[in-house]
Design a protein around this motif. Structure first.
Motif: not given
Length: 188
Positions: A143, A147, A101-102, A94-95, A97-99, A91
């Protein structure tokens, strides 16, 4: 064979020592070196230039972006992600990667494209036009690749080697960026 293995181990041990003593400097040097390599690959393999006809100024500029911007920024960013999100677990990866890439990827790519245009001596209006023409395409391409790379990087790789892993993959990414940011210049 054994001598080669011993030399490789010695080089890796030296790299680890330097990385522990001067992490920002080492990551700046490796990023600058790999960005230069990406530009050389672009010029020699994609643009079909002979080595003696390479645009050395362009390569030095691309390398300096890695040395002064890319390496230090990535080191700071990965440290912040580790500090505020964590260092291990699915987790957490995943967090991160999200932060990454955003928040980081869009801003960092924007900065890189501006830096490349500036080093190419382009006017502010030309850089704005280049951003309008290239930014969305570069971000979308990002993208497709990053990721997945970052998921593996954040889940399996210790913090001190994350910039190296990213910059190793980025050798190909930098070749793409060099091609993308110099494409119009090649036609002129």
């Amino acid at each position: 064979m054994q001598v080669t293995t011993m030399k490789a181990r010695s080089i890796f041990k030296l790299y680890q020592q330097l990385l522990n003593r001067r992490p920002y400097l080492m990551q700046a040097v490796q990023t600058g070196t790999l960005m230069a390599a990406g530009d050389i690959i672009c010029q020699s393999l994609i643009e079909k230039k002979k080595l003696r006809h390479l645009d050395v100024k362009r390569t030095i500029g691309f390398s300096s972006i890695g040395f002064f911007v890319g390496g230090p920024a990535l080191r700071v960013w990965y440290g912040l992600l580790n500090k505020h999100i964590g260092s291990t677990g699915k987790s957490v990866a995943l967090k991160k990667v999200f932060v990454d890439q955003v928040l980081f990827a869009p801003a960092f790519l924007y900065l890189i494209l501006i830096a490349v245009g500036t080093l190419q001596g382009k006017s502010f209006d030309t850089i704005k036009a280049d951003l309008k023409a290239n930014y969305t395409d570069v971000l979308i391409t990002n993208y497709y690749i990053w990721p997945w790379v970052q998921l593996i990087n954040f889940y399996y790789v210790p913090l001190q080697y994350q910039v190296l892993v990213v910059q190793s993959v980025a050798l190909f990414w930098n070749t793409y960026l060099s091609w993308k940011t110099n494409r119009k210049r090649l036609v002129e």
